[in-house]
Structures are given as C-alpha cells and as structure tokens.
Design an enzyme around this catalytic site. Structure first.
Site, PDB file in Angstrom:
ATOM      1  N   THR A   1      -0.633  -8.024  12.911  1.00 34.66           N
ATOM      2  CA  THR A   1      -0.853  -6.431  12.590  1.00 34.66           C
ATOM      3  C   THR A   1      -0.439  -6.058  11.231  1.00 34.66           C
ATOM      4  O   THR A   1      -0.277  -4.926  11.163  1.00 34.66           O
ATOM      5  CB  THR A   1       0.072  -5.643  13.752  1.00 34.66           C
ATOM      6  OG1 THR A   1       1.563  -6.246  13.341  1.00 34.66           O
ATOM      7  CG2 THR A   1      -0.179  -6.195  15.196  1.00 34.66           C
TER       8      THR A   1
ATOM      9  N   THR B   1       0.822  -1.143  -0.133  1.00 36.57           N
ATOM     10  CA  THR B   1       0.065  -0.024   0.009  1.00 36.57           C
ATOM     11  C   THR B   1       1.016   1.174   0.054  1.00 36.57           C
ATOM     12  O   THR B   1       1.566   1.621  -0.987  1.00 36.57           O
ATOM     13  CB  THR B   1      -1.107  -0.100   1.188  1.00 36.57           C
ATOM     14  OG1 THR B   1      -0.336  -0.232   2.289  1.00 36.57           O
ATOM     15  CG2 THR B   1      -2.001  -1.075   1.026  1.00 36.57           C
TER      16      THR B   1
ATOM     17  N   SER C   1      -6.361   6.799   4.355  1.00 38.02           N
ATOM     18  CA  SER C   1      -5.812   5.215   4.082  1.00 38.02           C
ATOM     19  C   SER C   1      -6.296   4.740   5.325  1.00 38.02           C
ATOM     20  O   SER C   1      -7.047   5.336   6.095  1.00 38.02           O
ATOM     21  CB  SER C   1      -4.346   5.430   4.234  1.00 38.02           C
ATOM     22  OG  SER C   1      -3.699   6.067   5.243  1.00 38.02           O
TER      23      SER C   1
ATOM     24  N   GLU D   1       5.795   4.414   7.856  1.00 36.80           N
ATOM     25  CA  GLU D   1       5.346   5.718   7.209  1.00 36.80           C
ATOM     26  C   GLU D   1       6.119   6.758   7.775  1.00 36.80           C
ATOM     27  O   GLU D   1       5.691   7.207   9.019  1.00 36.80           O
ATOM     28  CB  GLU D   1       3.677   5.910   7.259  1.00 36.80           C
ATOM     29  CG  GLU D   1       3.112   5.091   6.129  1.00 36.80           C
ATOM     30  CD  GLU D   1       1.495   5.206   6.606  1.00 36.80           C
ATOM     31  OE1 GLU D   1       0.895   5.719   7.585  1.00 36.80           O
ATOM     32  OE2 GLU D   1       0.700   4.680   5.670  1.00 36.80           O
TER      33      GLU D   1
END
Lengths: 385, 385
Positions: free
Chosen positions: B181, B148, B385, B261
């Site tokens: 996770t 992603t 997101s 991220e």
C-alpha cells in the site's frame, strides 16, 4: 402537508424537552382508517436500536395504527431498560388512542447510548402531549419534530388517479444504505393490503433511499414506514402506485442529500453500461465512499484518477483500461487515459454529475452522495451525535 | 542507513525536476550481490499503474538487480506510452549498470494521469544521474527522493545473528491495504532463495502494511520490494528472519501512520476474542473506515456508539449486546450498554488505543488508522495528488 396530505391521517409535533434547544422533539402520526395497513423497512445494521427491535414485531401482522417518533436520543445500546422504554412509549400512545400497543411503531434518533429514566419520562410525556394535539394538518409540525442536525424539514406529496401519497423524512448524517437509512413516514389514502404495501415499499426504497450514501456510515436506528388508510376507497394500479411511491422516496432522498451535514456538493454518480445493476451500484458506491474523491470534489478538482482508483477496488466486471469518466458533461478520461483537461470541468455548482461508462453491458444505476468538507469534519467532531 | 545499512547495496537520490519544488524525486537502489534475490508484493487494486505492470513481470523469476523509483508522477492511466516509459526507465538503469532491463523494478508515485513526454525525459535523466551518484551510504538520499506529501523520510534497520535488514518507505495518503500500500524498498545481506524471500515478505507484510488503513483509499501504484544480496554468506533462521522483517515492516508502517496526511491521532484499533483473525481484521477495519468514528476521535470524543454502529455493518461473529469497548484504558461500553462516562477518557494524546472485546473466541488483530481532520480535508482538496 406531508404525512397529513392523504385522507385519513392526523399528526402532531411537540416539544418534550429532549432537545436542549427546546425545539419540537416528539412526533406522532395516526392512521384514522378505515384501513390500518402498515409496512416498514429497517436498517440492516446488525447493531439495532431498541425502537427498531420493537417496531419489527409491530409491523409483522401488517397492521399499524400509529407511528411515534422522537429526536434527542437514539435509545440504542441502552439495554433492556431501553427496550422497555420503547414498549412503554407504544403503550402510552395506545392508551391515548384506544388501540393496541402492538400496533404502534416507535422510532428514535439522536445520540447512541441515550435512554435513561429522564429520557424515558420526557418521551412518555411528549407522546401524551402529541396525542392531545393531533390534527389533520399536523404534518408540518411532525416533520419539524423529527429533525436532528437537519436544517430544514423534508416533506413530499404526490397525487394520481384520485389517491395521494405524502411523506416526511429526517436525516443529515450517518446516511448510508442497507434498506432504510433514516426516519421516514409515508402515508397514503389508497387501498392496499399488507402484502401490497410491503412489496411496493421494498420496491420503491430499493431504488431511492438505498441509493443514497452520503457518508458511508450506516445507522442503528433508521426506518421507513408506510401507512395506508384506504380512505379514498380506491384500489390503485400497483405499478403506477409503486412508481409514484418511488418518485416520492427519491424526492425525499434528494432532500436528504441536499441537507447532508456540512456538504457543499450534491453528487450523482451514474454508472452506465455495467454488466449488472449490482455491479453498477457497487462501482458507484465505491466511488461515493472514497474520501480522496470526496475531498477532491470539495476542492472543485475533477480528479478522475481517484475515481478509477476507487473502481479498481471493486469486483465488478470492467477493464480498467477501457473506462470513460465524465464530470459535469466533460469527458476527462477515456479508455483509461486522460481525455479533456480537468481544468475544463466546472465544479462550482452544488449539483455535480459524474458519469462512469464501464462499456461492458446494459445496466445502469446512480448513487447519490456528498463531498467531504471542513464543515462535515467540524459538525461531527465538535458535537456528539 | 535504511536501504544501504545491509552489506552489498548502493543507493542514490537525485532531483530530476519532477517536483516543482526542486526537491529530490528519483531514487535508485542497487544490489551488488553476490546474490540478486528479489521478491515483491503489489497493490491489489485492479486499476494498476504502468510501473506495477512492468515490475510484476520483473520479479517473476526471483532476480532483481535494482529498483528505480520516482515521485512527482504516478505514470498511472497514461496508456501504452506510459508503459513504454516504465520499460525505457528500466532499460536506462540496466544500461548504466550493465545488467538486464528485465531485472530492474520500477516504482512511481504522484498524480494519476501524469506521464507525458516531459515526464518521461525527466525520469530517464534522473535515472542516469542517480546511477552516477550511487554510493554505499546513499540510503538517506534515496529515502528523501521518494517522499511526496510525507513530511519526514521513513527508514528502519534491524540486526540479528550477523545479518542486517534495512528499509525505506514513503506514503502519506491513499494508505489502505490490499497487499502493498505504499512504496517500500527493503534490503538484506542475508542469504535467501527467491522462494524464501517471497514467503517471508508475504508473511511480514500481512501483519504490518496490510494492517495499516489510514484513509480507506487503496492506491494504484504501491509496492513493497525485498532485495537480498547474500553478502554476509549467512543463511538465516527463517522464522527469526521473518520475525525481524515483520518488526521492521511494522516500524515503517507506524512511521507512515505517524506522518499520514493531516492526521492528529494515531489510532490502534485492537479487536480481542474474535472467532477468527479474519473477523478481527474485518471488525477493526470497519471501525477504522467509519468517518463518524474518525471525526469523533479528532474531536477528542470517546463516542463508542459510532464504534458499535460500525461493527454492526460487518458479518463477523458477535452479539451486538455483548461487546465491550475501551478507549485509552477506560471501558466506556460493556455488554452493549454504557459503562464508564465517556468524559473520563483522555483523547488528547496523539496515540489512541481502542480495544473492542467481542467475547466470542480467541483471535486478535490490530488495525492502525488515523483520525479525519480539517487538515486531511484541506490537504486533499486544495492540492491534486
């Protein structure tokens, strides 16, 4: 105003050189009586600063003559030398006022680990200077002297039935609950016993400061102190007094939310129809602490999926597939699925209202929080605090 | 490599138009046997996505023929229509492979609330295309198709005693524990019963993925699936197998940490001499989730006060005034007070090692986390997101 709005109080704020900017950094609030009632709530962080450990002893007998506060250093994790500093500060104030050191509350805020000999001397000199500048309109100066990264002083006053409550607060980061979570001094000229003062303070903070959770980080130093002078001679209706005190605390808490480090949104997360008030608080706090939710609000994105994902990590009673979520009046999620398009939500105003309807019971609670912004990251990474 | 490194597996990754970029977004991993053993662990978030609810049923009997995964939409909080989509996706794969839909695991990742008819059709078409492109070296394609906001695919392979374990993972945000996770598929050609597969998978994830807590936000969709083909005919030493599986999971978890991220530091928070492993995990996780600590590391500031303040909010057994804290080898706090000057700590390397010595017992644990940066705020506020 603020802590000198009620009769029987004097205050001062002076610059003692603790702040490199030269701005005021030591404050003193003195109760001239006739009553010297005091009560306080403290951070529930187990890592407690030296002034907290000192002040916990001071308030035990319900008598407080004065509160001395410094910014520019937390005096936390500074060992027995640091505890001695808190003790000496109380003694210095006591000497100047002609009272007992055991009746002087000490509060500190600033960088953890700051508390060396230079710090001590500046605090002691500041306490001396403040005692010499006390005045019955010194509340404004005191409110300025306790600021750290605050951009504005926080003050509030409420009057009713002949008595007055006034308060000042500081806090801009590390704002999360567990009893007290910032430095607050509240004064009143109503007549209160120590037991009454303790009870109304706990009742009022539970639904105000304890519902503020700006960044999920609980401080080592924070404290809310209530002083009652009884100067009006009026014994208040206790229910009315607690309601006014709670309103004043909520006012100060909202001012803290409005000036939180780097924030661009004041977010009220209201949970409705929870099984218990505890469940409502748990759910609201879980959302308030979710960084993905906080960044979405910063980006003006009504990302209700992140709300549900945060609720799902709690043990509160609810059905993930029967929850409604509204943002600023637009229901974006109903029965655990998409409702109105998220684009319909206007998140440009600073005030943001998120309503989570758990559809289970009758309880409700609101947590006040802030978004997670570039400015928050900047302020907390570029400077030590 | 990755999921096709072990014998008996085929995989594919195709572009089905779910991602607006046109990049691959549907992956398929198929177990050609002879054994069809499967086990999985799922997010412990109570708000579970439709594919999670589907897959929990699939793995109950310990038989899994295939795993189909899509990025570009989480199919979470999309109602019964969304659950039907997961079911139909499994049926489509089953039809193409000539197996039972009840043996096909489905995984989805992307924006919560995404799962309409257009999404469904693209996933079904993608599943069909992937089934037609299966190959025994398709692992690389599959690893790309599940990305992603990942910037690189995550793959790992380990070999021992004649058997091989290979795995792929995706995950760049919402990385916090509670069993699984992130999306992970692991394959092996060792011979395992369903009970053995379940036991070793739980054992391995407990000390790897469950110790990754990048941003404290737990996902609704994440899942780790282990498939065993038995193609080597070798019954492994279970202790050795679990050790290799744990090492592979840790490898993938470290890759996830390294690509989280917006992060600029990979932070290992190691707690030593805790009373129990649970206490060690609790303390390390509390520090890992503290935004003030995370921003300090971003700012290359060895702010040990924020570490102690975070520890103080836990119920772990420790004495706040007898704790040592080191950062990158420099002890900045001992016995709850300042030790070496924080300026001596070099926090410019991406890899950061924080050691907290509780001086209480014998237990230890490490949590892997990341710093809180401008890029994290940007990535999670500018895009949904």
């Amino acid at each position: 105003m603020s802590v000198t709005a009620a009769q029987g109080f004097e205050a001062a704020g002076v610059a003692a050189g603790l702040k490199s900017t030269g701005k005021p950094d030591v404050a003193l609030v003195v109760n001239r009586g006739p009553q010297k009632t005091g009560a306080a709530v403290f951070t529930s962080n187990r890592a407690k600063a030296n002034p907290i450990m000192w002040s916990q002893q001071v308030v035990k007998d319900g008598v407080v003559e004065a509160v001395v506060l410094n910014s520019g250093g937390a005096n936390c994790f500074t060992g027995s030398f640091g505890f001695q500093t808190s003790h000496l500060t109380a003694e210095k104030v006591a000497e100047k006022l002609g009272v007992s050191a055991g009746d002087v509350v000490v509060c500190s805020t600033g960088l953890i680990g700051t508390g060396d000999e230079v710090f001590r001397q500046k605090v002691l000199d500041g306490a001396t200077a403040a005692a010499e500048e006390l005045s019955d309109d010194g509340g404004e100066h005191a409110a300025h002297a306790i600021m750290t990264t605050d951009t504005i002083p926080k003050q509030a006053v409420r009057e009713r039935d002949g008595w007055t409550i006034g308060g000042m607060a500081k806090g801009a980061g590390m704002l999360a609950p567990g009893l007290a979570t910032m430095l607050v001094v509240i004064t009143t000229d109503a007549v209160l016993t120590a037991e009454q003062a303790d009870a109304v303070l706990r009742g009022a903070t539970r639904v105000s400061f304890d519902r503020l959770d700006s960044d999920g980080a609980m401080s080592t130093n924070d404290q809310v102190t209530l002083l009652a002078s009884g100067a009006t001679g009026i014994e208040p209706n206790l229910e009315a007094f607690e309601a006014e005190l709670a309103a004043l605390c909520l006012d100060l808490a909202e001012q803290l939310m409005g000036d939180a480090e780097g924030a661009s949104h004041n977010i009220r997360i209201e949970v409705r129809r929870a099984a218990t008030e505890g469940d409502a608080v748990t759910v609201a706090r879980s959302v308030a602490r979710n960084n993905l939710f906080k960044t979405a609000i910063f980006g003006n994105d009504a990302n209700w999926g992140r709300v549900l994902a945060a609720i799902g990590t709690t043990d509160a009673e609810f059905d993930p597939y029967n929850v409604d979520v509204s943002m600023n009046g637009v229901r974006v999620c109903s029965e655990g699925g998409p409702d109105r398009p998220r684009e319909e939500v206007d998140l440009t105003p600073r005030d943001t209202h998120v309503v989570i309807d758990l559809l289970v019971g009758e309880a409700t609670a609101t947590i006040m929080t802030n978004d997670l912004t570039h400015a928050y990251v900047h302020e907390n990474s570029a400077y030590s605090s």
